[in-house]
Structures are given as C-alpha cells and as structure tokens.
Design a protein around this motif. Structure first.
Motif, mmCIF file in Angstrom:
data_model
loop_
_atom_site.group_PDB
_atom_site.id
_atom_site.type_symbol
_atom_site.label_atom_id
_atom_site.label_comp_id
_atom_site.label_asym_id
_atom_site.label_seq_id
_atom_site.Cartn_x
_atom_site.Cartn_y
_atom_site.Cartn_z
ATOM 1 N N ASP A 390 6.203 -32.950 4.326
ATOM 2 C CA ASP A 390 6.363 -32.579 2.921
ATOM 3 C C ASP A 390 6.300 -31.071 2.688
ATOM 4 N N ALA A 391 5.293 -30.414 3.245
ATOM 5 C CA ALA A 391 5.079 -28.996 2.940
ATOM 6 C C ALA A 391 6.254 -28.149 3.399
ATOM 7 N N ILE A 392 6.739 -28.393 4.607
ATOM 8 C CA ILE A 392 7.829 -27.556 5.115
ATOM 9 C C ILE A 392 9.129 -27.859 4.363
ATOM 10 N N GLY A 426 6.416 -45.616 12.829
ATOM 11 C CA GLY A 426 5.515 -44.486 12.983
ATOM 12 C C GLY A 426 6.174 -43.152 13.198
ATOM 13 N N VAL A 427 7.515 -43.088 13.096
ATOM 14 C CA VAL A 427 8.220 -41.824 13.281
ATOM 15 C C VAL A 427 8.331 -41.111 11.936
ATOM 16 N N PRO A 428 7.971 -39.826 11.838
ATOM 17 C CA PRO A 428 8.140 -39.093 10.572
ATOM 18 C C PRO A 428 9.623 -38.953 10.245
ATOM 19 N N SER A 429 10.106 -39.799 9.373
ATOM 20 C CA SER A 429 11.537 -39.890 9.114
ATOM 21 C C SER A 429 11.815 -39.723 7.630
ATOM 22 N N VAL A 430 12.817 -38.894 7.304
ATOM 23 C CA VAL A 430 13.141 -38.615 5.906
ATOM 24 C C VAL A 430 14.655 -38.526 5.727
ATOM 25 N N LEU A 431 15.071 -38.640 4.483
ATOM 26 C CA LEU A 431 16.455 -38.377 4.091
ATOM 27 C C LEU A 431 16.399 -37.393 2.939
ATOM 28 N N ILE A 432 17.015 -36.230 3.131
ATOM 29 C CA ILE A 432 17.002 -35.173 2.123
ATOM 30 C C ILE A 432 18.446 -34.803 1.820
ATOM 31 N N SER A 433 18.858 -34.967 0.563
ATOM 32 C CA SER A 433 20.259 -34.711 0.239
ATOM 33 C C SER A 433 20.431 -34.445 -1.244
ATOM 34 N N THR A 434 21.363 -33.575 -1.560
ATOM 35 C CA THR A 434 21.732 -33.347 -2.954
ATOM 36 C C THR A 434 22.297 -34.608 -3.584
ATOM 37 N N ALA A 435 22.860 -35.501 -2.778
ATOM 38 C CA ALA A 435 23.452 -36.729 -3.316
ATOM 39 C C ALA A 435 22.413 -37.628 -3.960
ATOM 40 N N PHE A 436 21.168 -37.556 -3.504
ATOM 41 C CA PHE A 436 20.121 -38.456 -3.966
ATOM 42 C C PHE A 436 19.166 -37.776 -4.945
ATOM 43 N N ALA A 437 19.623 -36.691 -5.579
ATOM 44 C CA ALA A 437 18.761 -35.949 -6.485
ATOM 45 C C ALA A 437 18.503 -36.699 -7.782
ATOM 46 N N SER A 438 19.482 -37.494 -8.238
ATOM 47 C CA SER A 438 19.301 -38.221 -9.487
ATOM 48 C C SER A 438 20.397 -39.264 -9.630
ATOM 49 N N GLU A 439 20.187 -40.179 -10.552
ATOM 50 C CA GLU A 439 21.203 -41.182 -10.847
ATOM 51 C C GLU A 439 22.432 -40.550 -11.473
ATOM 52 N N THR A 482 7.965 -24.937 18.699
ATOM 53 C CA THR A 482 6.570 -25.378 18.777
ATOM 54 C C THR A 482 5.672 -24.591 17.830
ATOM 55 N N SER A 483 6.148 -23.474 17.312
ATOM 56 C CA SER A 483 5.348 -22.719 16.340
ATOM 57 C C SER A 483 5.207 -23.449 15.024
ATOM 58 N N ALA A 484 6.022 -24.509 14.817
ATOM 59 C CA ALA A 484 5.920 -25.306 13.597
ATOM 60 C C ALA A 484 4.743 -26.266 13.629
ATOM 61 N N ASP A 485 4.082 -26.401 14.768
ATOM 62 C CA ASP A 485 3.028 -27.397 14.913
ATOM 63 C C ASP A 485 1.859 -27.142 13.952
ATOM 64 N N THR A 486 1.587 -25.870 13.671
ATOM 65 C CA THR A 486 0.479 -25.572 12.764
ATOM 66 C C THR A 486 0.736 -26.124 11.371
ATOM 67 N N SER A 487 1.952 -25.910 10.853
ATOM 68 C CA SER A 487 2.268 -26.398 9.510
ATOM 69 C C SER A 487 2.315 -27.917 9.471
ATOM 70 N N LEU A 488 2.720 -28.555 10.545
ATOM 71 C CA LEU A 488 2.802 -30.010 10.581
ATOM 72 C C LEU A 488 1.416 -30.639 10.602
ATOM 73 N N SER A 489 0.444 -29.938 11.132
ATOM 74 C CA SER A 489 -0.903 -30.492 11.215
ATOM 75 C C SER A 489 -1.701 -30.323 9.941
#
Length: 490
Positions: A390-392, A426-439, A482-489
């Motif tokens: 979420d944060a990133i 258990g896999v961190p899985s997301v869908l991020i798209s302008t298409a799904f911003a609103s109805e 691997t420098s992203a590990d701090t933000s993920l934790s």
C-alpha cells in the motif's frame, strides 16, 4: 509480409537497437507517450484480430496466441520462466470442456409420474452423466429464510427465484444438496438461465463439480404436483416462522453432457535478477477470451481488444522497458494465463505448480482491461489494504500528481481477476489501473462492449494505458531492487 510478420520484424529491430524499450531522453514527453502507445497498439491489433479467432483455449486461435506471446518474449531476449527444460515457455494447464447434451426431470406423486416438458425445464451438470432419484425433496421458499444447512444436505432443494438469484444458489450449494431445482416465473426467465448455462464450460482436470442446477417454470411445476399443492407451499413460505417444508413427492433428474479433455498453457517468461535468493516480482495478464461468442451473426468473434489484448500489450511493453533498463536485483517473471474467463483457471494452475516458491514472490501485478480511461485520471487500486504494497503504491501514485479513485468500486473487482487466486495463496497481489478508478470510467465499457463482439481495436483508449505503464515501470523497478525491502516491511 503479414501484419504479424511485420510486427515481429519491428520488434526484433527495436530490441536490437535498445531504443524501443527504454524510456527515451529529451523534453518531448508526449512523443515518448505516443511511441509507447503505438507499440502497445500494434500488439493489441494482432491479438484482437480475426486471425486469432477470439483467443479461446483449445482452439487454433488459442494456440496461435500462445505462440505469438512466446515469439514476442524471445524477440526481447527474455528467457523461459517455467524452470522446466522439458517444457520451456509453456506451463501446461490441463482442462476439461463440458457442454450440456440433454436432460429429463420427472416429478412423482402418490398417483402419477410426470416428465416435465423440455420447453419448460432445464438441467445442467459438469459431469458426463448425473442421475438423481429417490432422495428427499425440501422446499425452502425464495431462500431468504434461515434454513439449517443440514436440512438441505443430500436432498433436492426446491426454491422459487429468478435469474438474479445467483448468490442465493451459491450459498445453498455450500450445504451440498443433491441438486437445486429453481422454480422460475415463466419461460423468459428460463431462457435467461439457458443462455447462461448452455455454453461450453471449462474446468481444471481433476477438479470435479457436484453441482446440479435444474430449472422449471412455475406453471409446469404446479401442474406436476397434486391440485393446489403449489399454492399451499407458497402460502406457508410467506409465514415468518417458515423453516422449510419436506415434500411428499420425489423428483428424478437425469442430465447428460459431452466432455473432452485437452491441454492449454500458461506462458511464463523470465528476466533474471542479479542477486541470488532475493525473490521475484511477477507481472501477469490473461491471454484468453471467448472465441466465437455470437454464432450465426455477421460478426461472431469476441476479439477482446480491451479484455485482455490490452493487458497483454502493456505487460509486453513493460517487460521490454524493464529488460532494457536492467539488470535488476530480483527476478522478474512474466505470466500470461489461460482460462481466466472460465474461472481464473490458469492462475489456479500456476498456484498449484509454480516455477518458484510462492513465498519468494514479493509482489504480483495483474494487468486486465487497461485500455479504457483517458490520460491523466486517477488510479483504481484493487487489493488495497491486503498486502504490504500500500505505502509504495500510494507514494508512486501521488508522485504522478493524481489520486486513488473510488475505493469501494475498485474493491468490487477483488475476486474477479487472476490476482485474487495469488492473494488467497499468500502472494502480495494487486491490480492498479486507471480503468478501475470509478464506475464513471469503466461503466460505459462494461455496459456496451464487455464480453461482446464490439470489444474491438477501434474503440479503445490508450491514454490511461500509458499512465498504467509508466506507473508500473516505477513500481516494478523499485520493488525489483532489494533496497525496497525496508519500505515493504513497514
């Protein structure tokens, strides 16, 4: 040279020059966006062409799609990601196709046995034959009353309803009845159910279904019962204290279906990372669609330009850019899944037999139906609040000067895309798209072109797709380090 041949030639030249994949330098940002849109559009035009026949698994068009995706990844210099030397690129997805053949429904009372007319009844099972006879029958009204699940287990459950009662039937099936017989208002409602169930269905081989759905018109069922019995049942069901009624009659349901088994494939590519044991980022998009979905019409093919040639094109363009801008610490896997439209089946096969341990995947991004929104809009975030991402994601979205869209709308699609299968595993899985911003953004497409022959190249919008591309380029580049590990934790 065919359009496919021209595109592959252009792709090879671009890869060789390393100019088509990387982010160009210079002040003309619109020219850079236009170039990316043009490259994605070329892939969409090929994948959504009549030559690919609607990309249905088990058809020549489905096989052509798999071969095309492999050739595109090879042209970029991407490696096979199956980690199986005996089956490079293709991870088998064993499927069973089933289609209704015929049925009979017979209602037996103390004085007679009446087989319901075919025009007023229907029954469907995914098995080659199912015969249910001699089991108890329970009437539960419209399904709104609290019925003990044990009262329905092993029995034929008779309920009133309409074609909108899918959620009610889903809940009843959790009690494992022998069958559900839904009494519908009229033949129009029955024909709606026929349209839903009589098409070819796909399921994973070895995964059997014990669900038998039967339907009958109200008039036909009332005629089969003793005079006045149906009206008496309806009167009882209207009482607040109603908790189901065992029926003295029995019902025999005999259903036949045709079945064939075949092998489809997920396509898996790999951009290797440089840090051993650092884990992986997964990019995914489903390649399948409905094939010839409107027979006996002038335009029978569901070409699926938005759903999901656009998602595949974005994944391929993103992979080319990541490959050119690497190397990266983590492995980056590409997954093009089969049979998403049949129930996320390719994603389920991937989870059952992944090329790497699922726990090593630090993030998975799904691309589905991206070419809908114009440029500059907000992003829908499907899966927000369910992963450490979420944060990133919020940081990168805000950096682009926009916001996350209607959160409630985005979450309504949580279980409707391949990423849900990985998220459950258990896999961190997301869908991020302008298409799904609103109805407001997605609604017109869903109402007019979704799953229809009108989902063609001429009606797509590439502006939001380019926004999606650039957002994910930054997200994946960060997470592949691997420098992203701090933000993920955090």
């Amino acid at each position: 040279m065919t359009p496919l041949g021209r595109l592959l030639f252009a792709t090879i030249v671009c890869a060789a020059l390393s100019a088509c994949a990387g982010t160009p330098a210079g002040p003309n940002l619109q020219a850079q966006r236009d170039a990316a849109a043009t490259r994605m559009l070329r892939d969409i035009e090929v994948l959504a062409s009549d030559e690919f026949g609607g990309r249905r698994p088990g058809t020549p068009g489905g096989e052509r799609t798999v071969s095309y995706l492999i050739s595109r990844m090879q042209a970029m210099g991407i490696q096979s990601g199956t980690n199986d030397p005996g089956s490079e690129w293709r991870a088998p997805v064993e499927l069973v196709s089933t289609q209704p053949l015929d049925h009979t429904i017979t209602v037996r009372t103390a004085t007679r046995a009446l087989t319901l007319p075919l025009r007023e009844s229907a029954a469907y099972s995914l098995d080659s034959r199912v015969l249910i006879d001699g089991v108890e029958v329970i009437f539960i009204g419209d399904g709104s009353h609290e019925i003990d699940p044990e009262e329905m287990t092993g029995r034929i459950v008779v309920m009133t309803g309409s074609e909108s009662d899918l959620a009610v039937r889903e809940r009843i099936f959790e009690a494992h009845p022998a069958a559900i017989l839904t009494v519908l208002p009229d033949e129009a409602a029955l024909n709606t159910e026929r349209a839903r169930f009589e098409r070819e269905r796909l399921l994973l081989a070895g995964v059997e279904s014990d669900r038998l759905n039967a339907f009958v018109t109200r008039d036909a069922f009332a005629r089969a019962l003793p005079a006045g019995e149906w009206d008496r049942l309806i009167t009882k069901a209207a009482l607040p204290e109603f908790r189901g009624q065992l029926m003295p009659n029995t019902i025999a349901i005999d259903v036949h279906s045709t079945r064939r088994r075949f092998t489809s494939a997920n396509v898996i590519g790999l951009i290797p990372g440089t840090v051993r044991g650092a884990g992986a980022v997964l990019l995914m998009a489903h390649w399948d669609h409905f094939g010839e979905c409107a027979p006996a019409t002038p335009d029978p093919i569901c070409n699926g330009a938005v759903d999901n040639a656009s998602g595949l094109a974005l994944m391929l363009e993103l992979a080319a850019r990541l490959k050119a801008n690497g190397p990266h610490d983590r492995d980056i896997y590409l997954l093009a899944t089969s049979a998403e439209e049949a129930g996320l089946l390719g994603a389920k096969a991937f989870v059952e037999s992944p090329p790497v341990p699922l726990e090593s995947i630090v993030a998975a991004f799904n691309f589905d139906s991206v070419a809908v929104a114009p440029a500059g809009g907000n992003f829908g975030f499907v899966g927000e609040g369910r992963t450490p991402l979420d944060a990133i994601v919020q940081e990168v979205v805000q950096k682009r000067g926009v916001e996350l869209g209607n959160r409630e709308f985005a979450q309504s699609y949580l279980k409707r895309h391949d990423g849900w299968v990985l998220l459950e595993a258990g896999v961190p899985s997301v869908l991020i798209s302008t298409a799904f911003a609103s109805e407001i953004v997605l609604g017109p497409y869903m109402a007019t072109r979704y799953h229809s022959p009108t989902d063609e190249v001429g009606a797509i919008e590439m502006g939001g797709a380019v926004d999606d591309l650039l957002l994910h380029e930054e997200l994946v580049t960060r997470l592949a380090s691997t420098s992203a590990d701090t933000s993920l934790s955090q």
